[in-house]
Motif scaffolding. Sequence first.
Motif, PDB file in Angstrom:
ATOM      1  N   SER A  26      -5.319  14.560  -4.393  1.00 35.15           N
ATOM      2  CA  SER A  26      -5.993  14.044  -5.583  1.00 35.15           C
ATOM      3  C   SER A  26      -7.385  13.519  -5.265  1.00 35.15           C
ATOM      4  O   SER A  26      -8.026  12.925  -6.113  1.00 35.15           O
ATOM      5  N   LYS A  42      -7.318   5.271  -5.961  1.00 36.26           N
ATOM      6  CA  LYS A  42      -6.556   6.379  -6.543  1.00 36.26           C
ATOM      7  C   LYS A  42      -6.998   6.528  -8.001  1.00 36.26           C
ATOM      8  O   LYS A  42      -6.826   5.614  -8.807  1.00 36.26           O
ATOM      9  N   ARG A  44      -7.271   7.532 -11.836  1.00 34.47           N
ATOM     10  CA  ARG A  44      -6.410   7.822 -12.982  1.00 34.47           C
ATOM     11  C   ARG A  44      -6.697   9.215 -13.546  1.00 34.47           C
ATOM     12  O   ARG A  44      -5.818   9.862 -14.119  1.00 34.47           O
ATOM     13  N   GLN A  48      -2.743  14.443 -11.019  1.00 36.46           N
ATOM     14  CA  GLN A  48      -1.397  13.918 -11.256  1.00 36.46           C
ATOM     15  C   GLN A  48      -1.343  12.917 -12.395  1.00 36.46           C
ATOM     16  O   GLN A  48      -0.263  12.570 -12.872  1.00 36.46           O
ATOM     17  N   ALA A  52       1.211   9.117 -11.462  1.00 32.10           N
ATOM     18  CA  ALA A  52       1.058   8.944 -10.017  1.00 32.10           C
ATOM     19  C   ALA A  52       0.659   7.508  -9.692  1.00 32.10           C
ATOM     20  O   ALA A  52       1.088   6.958  -8.667  1.00 32.10           O
ATOM     21  N   LEU A  53      -0.138   6.890 -10.547  1.00 31.04           N
ATOM     22  CA  LEU A  53      -0.520   5.495 -10.320  1.00 31.04           C
ATOM     23  C   LEU A  53       0.668   4.566 -10.558  1.00 31.04           C
ATOM     24  O   LEU A  53       0.839   3.563  -9.846  1.00 31.04           O
ATOM     25  N   GLU A  56       2.686   4.793  -7.515  1.00 29.26           N
ATOM     26  CA  GLU A  56       2.028   4.074  -6.421  1.00 29.26           C
ATOM     27  C   GLU A  56       2.383   2.587  -6.462  1.00 29.26           C
ATOM     28  O   GLU A  56       2.698   1.972  -5.440  1.00 29.26           O
ATOM     29  N   ASP A 159       0.336   5.778   0.195  1.00 31.68           N
ATOM     30  CA  ASP A 159       0.404   6.974  -0.659  1.00 31.68           C
ATOM     31  C   ASP A 159       1.802   7.247  -1.215  1.00 31.68           C
ATOM     32  O   ASP A 159       2.509   8.146  -0.758  1.00 31.68           O
ATOM     33  N   HIS A 160       2.170   6.506  -2.242  1.00 30.59           N
ATOM     34  CA  HIS A 160       3.464   6.713  -2.894  1.00 30.59           C
ATOM     35  C   HIS A 160       3.341   7.426  -4.236  1.00 30.59           C
ATOM     36  O   HIS A 160       4.273   7.424  -5.032  1.00 30.59           O
ATOM     37  N   GLY A 161       2.189   8.034  -4.496  1.00 31.33           N
ATOM     38  CA  GLY A 161       1.992   8.696  -5.783  1.00 31.33           C
ATOM     39  C   GLY A 161       2.914   9.870  -6.024  1.00 31.33           C
ATOM     40  O   GLY A 161       3.154  10.253  -7.175  1.00 31.33           O
TER      41      GLY A 161
END
Length: 257
Positions: A26, A42, A44, A48, A52-53, A56, A159-161
């Motif tokens: 991303s 990250k 918006r 994704q 994804a946020l 996260e 990075d948990h998106g």
Amino acid sequence: MTDTEARALRTVVVRRYVTPLREGGSMPAVVEADDLGLYVLKFRGAGQGVRALIAEIISGEMARALGLPVPEIVLAELDAELARTEPDPEIQDLIRASGGLNVALDYLSGALNFDPAVDEMTADFATRLVWLDAFTSNVDRTARNTNLLMWHRRPWLIDHGASLTFHHAWNGTVADPGKPFAPIAEHVLLARADALARLDAELAGQLTPEVLRAVVARVPPGFLAEAGVSAQAYVDYFAARLADRARWLQGAIDARA
């Protein structure tokens, strides 16, 4: 309520775009904020989108609730006018599409990517991380892309998106919360996670209903509104997944075997 349960995310204002991190799908970026700190932003407006946020925040703060090390997660206000100072049209478009509130993580200067062939990792840490990633359906912790950094000789989760795979086409209904998570078989630390059954009750016990509500409450209401899913739907999903965890836990144990 404990400090962990009560803590809200700080909000910073992005003052300067420093450099893109093009290895990320991303294209996140290192930015400087009004507190003079550096953060990994990250966007918006990336492909994704807002979910994804949300992932996260929820997965990162879930990890923190379990005592796993995660860089501070903040909300980051981005002025779309910053696009005017960037020569790259792709970056300009990304900034313009992301004006307003975004998510950022504290930038760990000097951190190196975790190398499973070199860096040591305890079985206890590996077990806790594999349990978390099975619980949150995180597809992005493989040998190809560990999303682990070594900083001051300690592993840090980033990075948990790509987690919470269930919510990308989700209307908030809880369906089969105990479903095993097949991609856990590719987890970079699965071979070292030798205490999944032994630590299960302890880890599940740390994610009380109060903790789940507090974690989800850190997601900005605007993000949830944009995703079209309520905070309570996330709380209900995770509570149901904990209550019906025997199958997904056994799936991870079987994958390791």
